[in-house]
Design an enzyme around this catalytic site. Structure first.
Site, PDB file in Angstrom:
ATOM      1  N   SER A   1       0.851  -1.188   0.000  1.00 36.89           N
ATOM      2  CA  SER A   1       0.000   0.000   0.000  1.00 36.89           C
ATOM      3  C   SER A   1       0.891   1.245   0.000  1.00 36.89           C
ATOM      4  O   SER A   1       1.673   1.441  -0.909  1.00 36.89           O
ATOM      5  CB  SER A   1      -0.960  -0.021   1.197  1.00 36.89           C
ATOM      6  OG  SER A   1      -1.860   1.074   1.143  1.00 36.89           O
TER       7      SER A   1
ATOM      8  N   HIS B   1      -2.772  -1.219  -3.108  1.00 36.42           N
ATOM      9  CA  HIS B   1      -3.930  -0.358  -2.878  1.00 36.42           C
ATOM     10  C   HIS B   1      -3.826   0.881  -3.765  1.00 36.42           C
ATOM     11  O   HIS B   1      -3.056   1.803  -3.467  1.00 36.42           O
ATOM     12  CB  HIS B   1      -3.998   0.066  -1.412  1.00 36.42           C
ATOM     13  CG  HIS B   1      -4.243  -1.076  -0.473  1.00 36.42           C
ATOM     14  ND1 HIS B   1      -3.955  -0.998   0.866  1.00 36.42           N
ATOM     15  CD2 HIS B   1      -4.741  -2.318  -0.680  1.00 36.42           C
ATOM     16  CE1 HIS B   1      -4.281  -2.148   1.451  1.00 36.42           C
ATOM     17  NE2 HIS B   1      -4.749  -2.960   0.523  1.00 36.42           N
TER      18      HIS B   1
ATOM     19  N   ASP C   1      -4.397  -4.782   6.244  1.00 36.74           N
ATOM     20  CA  ASP C   1      -4.772  -5.696   5.172  1.00 36.74           C
ATOM     21  C   ASP C   1      -3.615  -6.647   4.868  1.00 36.74           C
ATOM     22  O   ASP C   1      -2.466  -6.229   4.783  1.00 36.74           O
ATOM     23  CB  ASP C   1      -5.136  -4.892   3.916  1.00 36.74           C
ATOM     24  CG  ASP C   1      -5.698  -5.761   2.805  1.00 36.74           C
ATOM     25  OD1 ASP C   1      -6.343  -6.779   3.118  1.00 36.74           O
ATOM     26  OD2 ASP C   1      -5.499  -5.408   1.625  1.00 36.74           O
TER      27      ASP C   1
END
Length: 407
Positions: free
Chosen positions: A223, A251, A347
């Site tokens: 991310s 992401h 995540d």
């Protein structure tokens, strides 16, 4: 928005010093709105608001911000031109690019990351959409806090050491991470670069042995700070990717992921693209989850195919790492190698547990080299990783593991 990050407690500044922010945008309405949003958070303080890059560069030394939210398209001096000038004036400055979701702006944003920007936030197309977008506001504030907390920590020890010197005390040396080769635990206590997430007892994480079988797939989740980290990893893995497909969830919103895939292909010198629904995986190819869709894998006959779905966000992200890792483990079992790189939130931690339960192996990035140690920190805390490594060591380690050498 492709995803909405929450759960950023690791990046919250809990010290006495607020995170100082400069907002740079030529649109007076947007500039005022961002200034108000950021100013309403108790951990943030807007110290400067400028209408173009030239004025912002001139004000860096005076206002001395920790974070700059920098628009791309501005008169007199645009964001990409101003970026290196800002960084030259303040080496540890955190710059977050703000741009609308056009291919041109996505290209510029990713180029800005290579020039030293820390991250980006995609702005809605119109002023009215900006003013009503809860996701945009949340993502902006969360990223400023997570990245700004690191900047505050980097300047805090200097004052502490000076105070101790004045008091006649001797400053103690900073504890650095122990080698990841030390089993069964790895010490990840280190610098002020990470997201500040607390380690387990004593700062140590349990490590588990690598799988005894050679991986048949490489799955990566990342991310904030991910595009730069991915580029470095892809360059280092090299020809070891010839025999396995590579699947990546970063992401990112739509448009950005297509350009990221192109960049990954250039870094790795091999085919790279956004994954397509029903597409068969091929060894030596890189597949990036498209923004706004979850990407999973499914075995069909003698082949493995990509599946895309438009389900709800997972861990507030879409695409998310957990669905990909869960499906990879289901298809490949112990012949799976998962990687968690820098990023906000948690995540991927669930997917790490799934891979480990299936007998596969996971490597996660260490705190010191992570832009934000949220995702890799959460992965390390599961106790299910086989290594917690600095970024520069991850690519070479992947290369060895893919060739059957786990030492």
């Amino acid at each position: 928005m492709a995803f909405a990050q929450r759960n950023v407690s690791a990046g919250v500044n809990t010290g006495a010093d607020p995170i100082k922010v400069m907002v740079v945008d030529d649109a007076v309405v947007i500039r005022g709105l961002l200034t108000r949003w950021l100013g309403e958070d108790k951990d943030l303080k807007v110290v400067s608001s400028q209408r173009n890059g030239k004025l912002a560069v001139e004000d860096i030394e005076k206002s001395n911000p920790d974070v700059v939210v920098l628009d791309i398209e501005m008169p007199e001096m645009d964001g990409l031109t101003a970026l290196p000038l800002m960084l030259a004036k303040k080496r540890n400055l955190v710059v977050i690019m703000a741009s609308t979701l056009t291919r041109r702006n996505a290209e510029i944003s990713l180029k800005a990351l290579s020039l030293g920007a820390s991250d980006y936030v995609p702005k809605p197309e119109s002023t009215s959409e900006v003013t009503t977008s809860i996701d945009f506001r949340r993502e902006l504030v969360d990223k400023v806090k997570a990245l700004g907390a690191r900047a505050v920590r980097m300047r805090t020890p200097v004052r502490t050491m000076r105070a101790e010197t004045r008091a006649g005390r001797t400053a103690q040396p900073t504890t650095r991470p122990a080698s990841a080769a030390a089993r069964p635990a790895v010490d990840t206590r280190a610098s002020f670069r990470g997201a500040g997430q607390q380690a387990g007892a004593g700062g140590k994480f349990q490590l588990r042995p690598y799988a005894s079988v050679r991986p048949r797939i490489l799955a990566i989740g990342s991310s904030t700070g991910g595009p730069q980290a991915l580029q470095e990893v892809m360059k280092e893995v090299g020809t070891a990717m010839n025999d396995v497909p590579v699947v990546i969830t970063q992401h990112m919103p739509p448009t950005f992921t297509a350009i990221l895939a192109e960049h990954m292909g250039k870094a790795a010198l091999r085919p790279s693209k956004e994954g397509e629904d029903g597409e068969e995986l091929k060894a030596g190819n890189i597949y990036v989850a498209p923004g706004g869709k979850h990407m999973t894998l499914e075995k069909e006959g003698g082949s493995v195919k990509i599946r895309l779905n438009d389900g709800p966000p997972v861990n507030f992200c879409k695409p998310a790492v957990d669905p990909l890792f869960d499906s990879v483990s289901k298809v490949y079992g112990s012949a799976c190698l998962g990687i968690i790189l820098t990023g906000m939130g948690s995540d991927g931690a669930g997917g790490v547990r799934t891979i480990a339960a299936g007998g596969g192996s996971v490597i996660t990035q260490d705190e010191e080299t992570s832009v934000v140690w949220g995702m890799p920190g959460a992965a390390a805390q599961t106790g299910m990783c086989s290594d917690v490594l600095p970024l520069k060591d991850i690519g070479p380690k992947i290369s060895r593991v893919l060739k059957g050498n786990t030492r």
